[in-house]
Design an enzyme around this catalytic site. Sequence first.
Site: not given
Length: 433
Positions: A38, A200, A386, A409
């Site tokens: 990043r 998930k 991620g 996200g």
Amino acid sequence: MSFSKKTIRDIEVKGKTVLLRADFNVPVKDGKITNDYRIKQSLPTVQYLLEHGAKLVVCSHLGRPEGKRDTDASLFPVAKRLDTFLPDTNVSFVNECIGEKAQTAVQKLKPGELLLLENVRFHAEEEKNDPEFAKQLASLADVFVQDGFGVVHRAHASTEGVTKHLPSVSGLLLEKEVDTITKVMEAPERPLMAVVGGAKISDKIEILNRFIDMADFVAVGGAMANTFLAAQGIDVAKSLYEPDDIPLAKSIIEKARAKSKAQPFTFYLPQDGVAAHKIDRTATTRIVDWSAHVISSIEHYPKRAPREAGVVHKDEMILDIGPFSASFIAGGVQLAKTVVWNGTMGVTETEGLRGPVGPFAHGTDIVTQAVLGEFGTKPFTVVGGGDTVGYVENQGLVSAFGHVSTGGGASMELMAGQTLPGVAALEDKSKGS
Ligand code: 3PG
Ligand code: MG
């Protein structure tokens, strides 16, 4: 549609104090940055602003310190890393982000110098998008530049509130991320394939639905696949899955089926998996083949494989997709012109006994090889999320991909077609330009 927000190229920054919001939320262990992707990705904007004579004040968050000062979440190591990346630039750090201390440090800045402020999340007001806090941040500068793509899905003081007080434009990384991801989702070169994994379903429901709408081929892996398998009546035993989301999984399967009846479309769930008793590099692994009927016991092919070859034992977990499923997905990749990949196919954090690919990372490894063209064709691939980005970075493969997003996200919300508050708050190109 191309990026519609003003960028740093559209404004004059010479001699101005610029507040740059970056996403320097990098992993830090014992005061050392373990992954600086990043930070590296922020450099084009940082360098542009410095070269154009801005007095550059940079702010960011790191981790989730929940409104309290926490040395482990200090941005000081990031200041040191920036200093290494910018050998000709005077880089300083101040252990506050608002108030007198910050003001004084900002006033000392000369054009072409950089000051990094301490973690904005040391103040609870940041995440609450407190107007007064936003105003104090804004008071440090003449212009605001948003370049922290990873955090623009949050409406916080340093991403949204601050834009109410300053002319606010986009940095180059934010522009590149939004442009690339939007293009791939709205006008991809087809066939478009989506490979979705991770833990998930509930985290990825919007993105899955959008992929089923947009893509020609959707393949599911990772622990998320277990919930789909359970929804089809397969006993996943000790595997991680979400019993509450079985109805959700069923409705996604229905939607995918309906689409494949109406047009050429493939929705692929794993047909085999790697099962083990523990998540450990020394674990004994076994291929369980619940519907491909090709691997487990070739001499009985196709009909009389022993029952246990197709059954996950009650104390086993599925920890990766199996070799048949990985090959099938890799085959799909050969037909695709564009691939969007979000989420690993299995547990990738466990190292191998001999080398970087652990016992549950072979599925992810095969998908990686496929999208990088090892089996023939190389589609344009966008990697987001991620865990996937972490895997790709640890393998040193970032530069081989079309685009490796700095967002977790944020990239998912953008792919799902949601509005990102930190982008929406910036000035539109048409307005006054
Ligand atoms: C991220 O790592 O996804 C961003 O930096 C945002 O962090 P957050 O999820 O703690 O808001
Ligand atoms: Mg320096």
